[in-house]
Design a protein around this motif. Sequence first.
Motif, mmCIF file in Angstrom:
data_model
loop_
_atom_site.group_PDB
_atom_site.id
_atom_site.type_symbol
_atom_site.label_atom_id
_atom_site.label_comp_id
_atom_site.label_asym_id
_atom_site.label_seq_id
_atom_site.Cartn_x
_atom_site.Cartn_y
_atom_site.Cartn_z
ATOM 1 N N VAL A 1 -0.247 97.398 54.876
ATOM 2 C CA VAL A 1 -0.322 97.543 56.867
ATOM 3 C C VAL A 1 -0.213 96.065 57.100
ATOM 4 C CG1 VAL A 1 -2.882 97.339 58.833
ATOM 5 C CG2 VAL A 1 -2.952 98.834 56.556
ATOM 6 N N PHE A 2 0.426 95.588 58.053
ATOM 7 C CA PHE A 2 0.746 94.707 58.750
ATOM 8 C C PHE A 2 0.433 93.679 59.981
ATOM 9 C CE2 PHE A 2 4.827 96.509 56.122
ATOM 10 C CZ PHE A 2 5.185 94.745 55.842
ATOM 11 N N SER A 3 -0.424 92.947 59.613
ATOM 12 C CA SER A 3 -1.217 92.357 60.831
ATOM 13 C C SER A 3 0.165 91.646 61.925
ATOM 14 C CB SER A 3 -2.005 91.281 60.736
ATOM 15 O OG SER A 3 -1.099 89.834 60.302
ATOM 16 N N ARG A 4 -0.575 92.117 63.128
ATOM 17 C CA ARG A 4 0.296 91.417 64.538
ATOM 18 C C ARG A 4 0.353 90.304 63.976
ATOM 19 N NH1 ARG A 4 -3.554 94.722 66.079
ATOM 20 N NH2 ARG A 4 -3.227 96.713 67.886
ATOM 21 N N ASP A 5 0.395 89.086 63.854
ATOM 22 C CA ASP A 5 0.875 87.975 63.514
ATOM 23 C C ASP A 5 1.907 88.003 62.588
ATOM 24 O OD1 ASP A 5 -1.209 86.573 65.816
ATOM 25 O OD2 ASP A 5 -2.718 85.974 64.044
ATOM 26 N N GLU A 6 1.894 89.001 61.808
ATOM 27 C CA GLU A 6 2.511 88.484 60.111
ATOM 28 C C GLU A 6 3.637 89.047 60.825
ATOM 29 O OE1 GLU A 6 2.760 90.449 55.216
ATOM 30 O OE2 GLU A 6 1.074 90.307 57.137
ATOM 31 N N ILE A 7 4.073 90.373 61.773
ATOM 32 C CA ILE A 7 4.527 90.965 62.151
ATOM 33 C C ILE A 7 5.841 89.493 62.723
ATOM 34 C CG2 ILE A 7 5.765 92.556 63.609
ATOM 35 C CD1 ILE A 7 3.433 94.344 62.790
ATOM 36 N N LEU A 8 4.621 89.635 63.800
ATOM 37 C CA LEU A 8 5.792 88.527 64.657
ATOM 38 C C LEU A 8 6.605 87.154 63.574
ATOM 39 C CD1 LEU A 8 3.346 87.682 68.089
ATOM 40 C CD2 LEU A 8 5.572 88.700 67.896
ATOM 41 N N GLU A 9 5.991 86.823 62.852
ATOM 42 C CA GLU A 9 5.525 86.015 62.377
ATOM 43 C C GLU A 9 7.353 85.985 61.443
ATOM 44 O OE1 GLU A 9 4.893 82.674 58.929
ATOM 45 O OE2 GLU A 9 3.060 83.637 60.223
ATOM 46 N N ARG A 10 7.094 87.485 61.026
ATOM 47 C CA ARG A 10 8.328 88.169 60.154
ATOM 48 C C ARG A 10 9.396 87.909 61.149
ATOM 49 N NH1 ARG A 10 7.753 91.561 54.835
ATOM 50 N NH2 ARG A 10 5.437 90.852 53.992
ATOM 51 N N LEU A 11 9.318 88.772 62.620
ATOM 52 C CA LEU A 11 10.496 88.918 63.143
ATOM 53 C C LEU A 11 11.350 87.308 63.617
ATOM 54 C CD1 LEU A 11 9.366 92.340 64.701
ATOM 55 C CD2 LEU A 11 10.913 91.762 62.636
ATOM 56 N N ARG A 12 10.121 86.790 64.269
ATOM 57 C CA ARG A 12 10.916 85.220 65.286
ATOM 58 C C ARG A 12 11.097 84.299 63.990
ATOM 59 N NH1 ARG A 12 12.433 87.956 68.458
ATOM 60 N NH2 ARG A 12 11.277 89.913 68.986
ATOM 61 N N GLY A 13 10.291 84.311 62.885
ATOM 62 C CA GLY A 13 11.124 83.042 62.137
ATOM 63 C C GLY A 13 10.311 81.901 62.106
ATOM 64 N N HIS A 14 8.806 82.367 62.845
ATOM 65 C CA HIS A 14 8.351 81.053 63.292
ATOM 66 C C HIS A 14 6.700 81.571 63.405
ATOM 67 C CE1 HIS A 14 7.896 82.054 67.492
ATOM 68 N NE2 HIS A 14 9.567 82.384 67.448
ATOM 69 N N ALA A 15 5.615 80.503 63.428
ATOM 70 C CA ALA A 15 4.882 81.070 63.395
ATOM 71 C C ALA A 15 4.196 81.860 64.990
ATOM 72 C CB ALA A 15 3.312 79.648 63.289
ATOM 73 N N ALA A 16 3.651 82.351 64.850
ATOM 74 C CA ALA A 16 2.970 83.749 65.789
ATOM 75 C C ALA A 16 2.133 82.761 66.593
ATOM 76 C CB ALA A 16 2.244 84.754 65.149
ATOM 77 N N GLU A 17 2.080 82.788 68.178
ATOM 78 C CA GLU A 17 0.713 82.505 68.713
ATOM 79 C C GLU A 17 0.416 83.393 69.222
ATOM 80 O OE1 GLU A 17 2.879 80.722 72.637
ATOM 81 O OE2 GLU A 17 4.519 80.585 71.133
ATOM 82 N N ASP A 18 -0.787 83.476 69.295
ATOM 83 C CA ASP A 18 -2.188 84.179 69.280
ATOM 84 C C ASP A 18 -1.606 84.829 70.742
ATOM 85 O OD1 ASP A 18 -3.240 83.749 67.359
ATOM 86 O OD2 ASP A 18 -4.878 82.046 68.211
ATOM 87 N N LEU A 19 -1.021 84.559 72.417
ATOM 88 C CA LEU A 19 -1.146 85.393 72.828
ATOM 89 C C LEU A 19 -0.367 86.523 73.061
ATOM 90 C CD1 LEU A 19 -2.024 82.929 75.835
ATOM 91 C CD2 LEU A 19 -2.928 84.264 74.973
ATOM 92 N N LEU A 20 0.970 85.837 71.797
ATOM 93 C CA LEU A 20 2.035 86.803 72.038
ATOM 94 C C LEU A 20 1.383 88.071 71.057
ATOM 95 C CD1 LEU A 20 4.748 84.508 72.096
ATOM 96 C CD2 LEU A 20 4.199 86.235 73.645
ATOM 97 N N THR A 21 0.321 88.177 70.486
ATOM 98 C CA THR A 21 0.375 89.206 69.809
ATOM 99 C C THR A 21 0.640 90.743 70.676
ATOM 100 O OG1 THR A 21 -2.005 89.446 70.186
ATOM 101 C CG2 THR A 21 -1.138 88.388 68.273
#
Length: 233
Positions: free
Chosen positions: A177-197
């Motif tokens: 199970v991948f969290s939304r933040d983990e998916i964003l960080e892996r795909l974008r290459g930088h820390a996720a922003e909460d509003l972008l989940t």
Amino acid sequence: MRRLLLIDDDEQLAAPLAAFFRRFDCELVSATTPSAGLALLKEGGFDAAILDVMLPEMDGFELCRTIRKHSDLPIVMLTARGDVMDRVVGLELGADDYVPKPFEPRELLARLQTVWRRSGSRGTTAAAPAAGPRLMAFDGLSLDLDRRQALRQGELLDLTGTEFELLVMLAREPHKVFSRDEILERLRGHAAEDLLTRAVDILVSRLRKKLEPLDCIRTLRGVGYAFAAGPAA
């Protein structure tokens, strides 16, 4: 040398940006209208396109949609700072990343480098081979990592670069199970922003629709997403 196409009606932006990119062996070509930019794209030879959202003739979203009909060229959108919906819509239409205005040229370069690493060997500099198997086969679904192709029941799927990367990321670790933040960080290459989940939910929804009738992605409410396709028969 990598070639970049900037489509932005701010005539003061191109020159200093081009000077910056030259220091990193990148050539920046610019156009101030979508029609001029599309004409340049038809000539080929570009490694990425940088699109402003606010443009004459058509906005950056429509321009992104137009490019995506014929090309998987990496696209980075320039959005208004703080305008989350611009970023979400851009990702939904197939943009590979976004940079909020005003921005530092170094940040834009870093985002482009991340997109190039994710997208394999696009451009003039070869990327390192991805770890793991180059062919992945599941029940009704196969992934060719070298060609960056996904086949659903033998039919080639029209996936954006980000959609393909998400599918491969999930498929490499089935049932994890991948969290939304983990998916964003892996795909974008930088820390996720909460509003972008929310962008992850949109991306998964779009990918699921393209995979139908296969049911490959499982949702764990409040937790995240997991790959659920069984092994190939």
